[in-house]
Design an enzyme around this catalytic site. Structure first.
Site, short mmCIF file in Angstrom:
data_model
loop_
_atom_site.label_atom_id
_atom_site.label_comp_id
_atom_site.label_asym_id
_atom_site.label_seq_id
_atom_site.Cartn_x
_atom_site.Cartn_y
_atom_site.Cartn_z
N SER A 187 0.79 -1.23 0.00
CA SER A 187 0.00 0.00 0.00
C SER A 187 0.82 1.28 0.00
O SER A 187 0.33 2.32 -0.39
CB SER A 187 -0.94 0.00 1.21
OG SER A 187 -0.21 -0.13 2.40
N HIS A 215 -5.16 -4.09 -2.23
CA HIS A 215 -4.90 -3.10 -3.28
C HIS A 215 -4.82 -3.72 -4.67
O HIS A 215 -4.62 -3.01 -5.65
CB HIS A 215 -3.59 -2.34 -2.99
CG HIS A 215 -3.73 -1.44 -1.80
ND1 HIS A 215 -4.13 -0.14 -1.89
CD2 HIS A 215 -3.55 -1.69 -0.48
CE1 HIS A 215 -4.19 0.39 -0.68
NE2 HIS A 215 -3.83 -0.53 0.19
N LYS A 246 -11.90 -0.40 -1.38
CA LYS A 246 -11.02 0.18 -2.41
C LYS A 246 -11.70 0.00 -3.78
O LYS A 246 -12.55 0.79 -4.13
CB LYS A 246 -9.62 -0.41 -2.29
CG LYS A 246 -9.07 -0.17 -0.85
CD LYS A 246 -7.65 -0.53 -0.68
CE LYS A 246 -7.23 -0.58 0.78
NZ LYS A 246 -7.40 0.66 1.55
C1 LIG Z 1 -3.16 -4.01 2.78
C2 LIG Z 1 -4.40 -3.57 3.50
N1 LIG Z 1 -5.11 -4.49 4.18
C3 LIG Z 1 -6.23 -4.14 4.84
C4 LIG Z 1 -6.70 -2.85 4.85
C5 LIG Z 1 -7.92 -2.50 5.65
O1 LIG Z 1 -9.04 -2.27 4.85
P1 LIG Z 1 -10.33 -1.55 5.39
O2 LIG Z 1 -10.28 -0.14 4.96
O3 LIG Z 1 -11.47 -2.29 4.75
O4 LIG Z 1 -10.37 -1.70 6.87
C6 LIG Z 1 -6.01 -1.87 4.14
C7 LIG Z 1 -6.50 -0.48 4.15
O5 LIG Z 1 -5.86 0.48 3.95
C8 LIG Z 1 -4.81 -2.23 3.45
O6 LIG Z 1 -4.08 -1.32 2.79
#
Ligand SMILES: Cc1ncc(COP(=O)(O)O)c(C=O)c1O
Length: 401
Positions: A187, A215, A246
């Site tokens: 990310s 992502h 996303k």
């Molecule tokens: C790699 C990764 N996993 C999990 C999440 C968590 O997602 P959520 O916004 O649905 O809590 C994110 C959010 O930024 C992320 O970048």
């Protein structure tokens, strides 16, 4: 006497100093009005949103919006309870069935957010006898999931299959009850996991593999299933977690698995049991968005075209970027206090909103101006982003690049 709040004062002072020295306030941004999937009013002016993760631009998709409106009218604004206590709505179960078909997996669980999905899966799948071997650059939700559980946690060097192998070898027999955790697209810098090599290592040592495709869902793979589909290793991946927040333009999370036994884990996961289930409108728009994503080759093409245009434009200005073209494009800047926030403020005043990421949240130190692209951005908007970056480029000293 000390107050509970004293420990936060240094943090607040650092923030105040940054705001004073940079003339920008990245900590209290208010999106005053959302105009479209790519534009909003911030500080009284219209800005291009280049920091959201709206990869396919589906937040205003007419079919997704209509599905959410119908669900809210027919089933109300919220479920007001957890699935364990109050039961699942038919739509939660339908979405799980749709995820199993989409991923060709026998088991799927829907969670209230992606963060909660990682908390639930990582804290529960592994126990005190087991090991979690995670890539050092994994997301906070993965680290937090390991803290909630009792497994031994070992980090391996970011995207380094040789380092992963060294650590699995040391574990000897315990490698067989080890869960290796990586992300599809990371990310912060937008780089992809070396998944083929990682799969090869985990197969040789008999470990399990979890890929967080937060992502990469909708972004990679012919059907949008993510990096595992893109590099044709889906059958070797044991668990996939991801988010609806996303590319699906909603809120929620999921875990799918090639192991039907995942169903035994559902009612052992505290982050699944002790929180309210997703609202009917979120589930309804997610279901519609999943259909759009599955058949979204055109959207993916547009997204990659936009990503390439921005990445190449920024590279031509000699900015230091993440290692590969990706819908997440990180402009890397030196640590010096004030430089990154000031540039972030300058971009905003030029009508471009990006994410400011400061240490310690950044991999390898330094600060980031992190852009994320959308299929909904026009070429005109990408060019406006490049114009804004060209302006800040002129203000940077050579040693800042
Ligand atoms: C790699 C990764 N996993 C999990 C999440 C968590 O997602 P959520 O916004 O649905 O809590 C994110 C959010 O930024 C992320 O970048």
């Amino acid at each position: 006497m000390k107050s509970l709040f004293d420990k936060f004062l240094p943090l607040e002072e650092t923030r105040a100093e940054l705001i004073a020295s940079s003339g920008a306030d990245p900590f209290h941004v208010v999106v005053e009005r959302v105009i479209s999937a790519t534009e909003a009013m911030v500080n009284g002016r219209k800005v291009i949103m280049a920091g959201t993760n709206n990869y396919l631009g589906l937040t205003f998709d007419p079919e997704c919006v209509a599905a959410a409106c119908t669900a809210i009218r027919e089933e109300g604004t919220g479920t007001t309870g957890s699935r364990m206590a109050n039961g699942s709505y038919a739509a939660h179960v339908a979405l799980e069935n749709e995820l199993t078909r989409f991923f060709n997996c026998p088991a799927a669980i829907v969670f209230s957010t992606g963060y909660i999905a990682n908390l639930g899966v990582l804290s529960t799948l592994t126990g005190a006898e087991d090991v979690i071997l995670l890539d050092a650059d994994c997301h906070a939700s993965i680290y937090d999931g390991t803290r909630l559980g009792s497994a031994q946690v070992i980090r391996f060097r970011h995207n380094d299959p040789a380092d992963l192998e060294k650590r699995l070898k040391r574990l000897d027999e315990r490698a067989r009850s080890t869960l290796v955790v990586v992300e599809g697209i990371y990310s912060m810098l937008g780089d992809r996991a070396l998944l083929r090599e990682i799969v090869d290592v985990k197969r040789r040592y008999g470990a399990y593999l979890l890929v967080d495709e937060a992502h990469s869902l909708g972004v990679l793979g012919q059907n949008g299933r993510g990096l595992a589909e893109e590099v044709a290793v889906e059958e070797e991946v044991d668990f996939i977690t991801g988010t609806f927040s996303k590319s699906l333009g909603s809120i929620g999370g999921f875990c799918v698995s090639r192991w039907p036994e995942l169903k035994y884990v559902r009612y052992a996961m505290r982050p699944y049991i002790f929180t309210a289930s997703s609202s009917p409108s979120l589930i309804a728009s997610t279901r519609k968005a999943l259909e759009r994503l599955h058949h979204g080759a055109e959207l993916r093409e547009k997204l990659w075209d936009n990503a390439t245009r921005l990445y190449q434009g920024l590279a031509a200005m000699d900015f230091t970027l993440g290692p590969e073209i990706s819908p997440v494009i990180a402009v890397r800047l030196p640590v010096s206090a004030g430089v990154a926030p000031a540039l972030w403020g300058e971009l905003l005043s030029q009508g471009v909103y990006v994410n400011l990421v400061l240490p310690p949240a950044t991999p390898k130190g330094g600060s980031l101006l992190r852009c994320s692209l959308s299929a909904a951005h026009s070429h005109g908007q990408i060019d406006a982003m490049l114009d804004a970056f060209a302006l800040i480029r002129d203000k940077l000293q050579p040693h800042h690049l």
